[in-house]
Scaffold this motif. Structure first.
Motif, short mmCIF file in Angstrom:
data_model
loop_
_atom_site.label_atom_id
_atom_site.label_comp_id
_atom_site.label_asym_id
_atom_site.label_seq_id
_atom_site.Cartn_x
_atom_site.Cartn_y
_atom_site.Cartn_z
N ILE A 183 -16.88 9.85 122.59
CA ILE A 183 -17.27 10.38 120.94
C ILE A 183 -15.63 10.56 120.43
O ILE A 183 -15.01 11.06 120.95
CB ILE A 183 -17.86 11.39 121.21
N ALA A 184 -15.81 9.96 118.96
CA ALA A 184 -14.61 10.09 118.59
C ALA A 184 -15.25 10.49 117.72
O ALA A 184 -16.09 9.23 116.26
CB ALA A 184 -13.99 8.93 118.93
N GLY A 185 -15.47 11.48 116.57
CA GLY A 185 -15.51 11.74 115.34
C GLY A 185 -16.98 11.14 115.26
O GLY A 185 -17.65 12.26 116.16
N LYS A 186 -17.40 10.67 114.12
CA LYS A 186 -18.85 10.31 114.06
C LYS A 186 -19.12 9.17 114.78
O LYS A 186 -20.09 8.49 114.67
CB LYS A 186 -18.91 9.75 112.61
N VAL A 187 -18.21 8.25 115.60
CA VAL A 187 -18.53 6.89 116.46
C VAL A 187 -19.26 7.79 117.75
O VAL A 187 -17.62 8.24 118.84
CB VAL A 187 -17.13 6.41 115.76
N GLN A 188 -19.60 6.86 118.25
CA GLN A 188 -19.88 7.07 119.65
C GLN A 188 -20.38 6.05 120.18
O GLN A 188 -21.11 4.82 119.76
CB GLN A 188 -21.86 8.12 119.71
N ALA A 189 -19.92 5.59 121.60
CA ALA A 189 -20.82 4.95 122.01
C ALA A 189 -21.48 5.06 124.13
O ALA A 189 -20.19 5.69 124.43
CB ALA A 189 -19.92 3.47 122.19
N THR A 190 -22.12 4.72 124.46
CA THR A 190 -22.01 4.83 126.24
C THR A 190 -21.85 3.46 126.82
O THR A 190 -21.57 2.05 126.31
CB THR A 190 -23.90 5.04 125.85
N GLY A 191 -22.18 3.72 128.02
CA GLY A 191 -21.65 2.67 128.99
C GLY A 191 -22.34 3.03 130.16
O GLY A 191 -21.80 4.48 130.43
N LYS A 192 -22.56 2.65 131.54
CA LYS A 192 -22.43 2.91 133.16
C LYS A 192 -21.17 3.42 133.74
O LYS A 192 -21.57 4.35 134.87
CB LYS A 192 -22.84 1.47 133.61
N THR A 193 -20.18 3.54 133.20
CA THR A 193 -19.16 4.05 133.31
C THR A 193 -18.23 4.60 132.33
O THR A 193 -18.64 4.26 131.30
CB THR A 193 -17.81 2.74 133.82
N ALA A 194 -17.25 5.28 132.76
CA ALA A 194 -16.59 5.53 131.85
C ALA A 194 -15.61 4.86 130.83
O ALA A 194 -15.45 4.71 129.64
CB ALA A 194 -15.34 7.15 132.12
N GLY A 195 -15.03 4.52 131.62
CA GLY A 195 -14.14 3.43 131.05
C GLY A 195 -15.17 1.74 130.67
O GLY A 195 -14.32 1.38 129.22
N GLU A 196 -15.91 1.23 130.83
CA GLU A 196 -16.84 0.67 129.47
C GLU A 196 -17.52 1.76 128.43
O GLU A 196 -17.94 0.71 127.47
CB GLU A 196 -18.08 0.60 130.92
N ALA A 197 -17.87 3.10 127.99
CA ALA A 197 -18.11 3.49 126.98
C ALA A 197 -16.59 3.54 126.43
O ALA A 197 -16.84 3.04 125.50
CB ALA A 197 -18.64 4.90 127.47
N LEU A 198 -15.70 4.10 126.65
CA LEU A 198 -14.16 3.82 126.31
C LEU A 198 -14.44 2.65 125.59
O LEU A 198 -13.74 2.54 124.20
CB LEU A 198 -13.29 4.00 127.16
N ASP A 199 -14.66 1.66 126.56
CA ASP A 199 -14.57 -0.34 126.02
C ASP A 199 -15.41 0.22 125.01
O ASP A 199 -14.71 -0.85 123.68
CB ASP A 199 -14.01 -0.63 126.60
N ALA A 200 -16.37 -0.36 124.90
CA ALA A 200 -17.27 -0.27 123.95
C ALA A 200 -16.74 1.05 122.71
O ALA A 200 -17.39 0.30 120.78
CB ALA A 200 -18.69 0.38 124.64
N LEU A 201 -16.57 1.74 122.33
CA LEU A 201 -15.57 2.93 121.59
C LEU A 201 -15.05 2.17 121.03
O LEU A 201 -14.31 2.34 120.09
CB LEU A 201 -15.29 4.25 121.98
N THR A 202 -13.52 1.69 121.61
CA THR A 202 -12.49 1.48 121.38
C THR A 202 -13.27 -0.14 120.17
O THR A 202 -12.33 -0.20 119.84
CB THR A 202 -11.52 0.85 122.65
#
Length: 51
Positions: free
Chosen positions: A21-40
């Protein structure tokens, strides 16, 4: 710089996933890295920010 939180969550079946989560933007993933990549990817498309 953008602040990011990464939280572990579980779905109804007990399967673990991560939400970034970053502000109003969210993304999910199977791993923390996958979620961060999707958010980025979302943030880069919207704002061209540095994490």
């Amino acid at each position: 710089m953008t602040t990011v939180a990464i939280l572990p969550e579980s779905d109804a079946s007990g399967q673990r996933f991560y939400r970034a989560i970053a502000g109003k933007v969210q993304a999910t993933g199977k791993t923390a890295g996958e979620a961060l990549d999707a958010l980025t990817a979302q943030l880069t498309q919207r704002n061209r920010v540095s994490l």
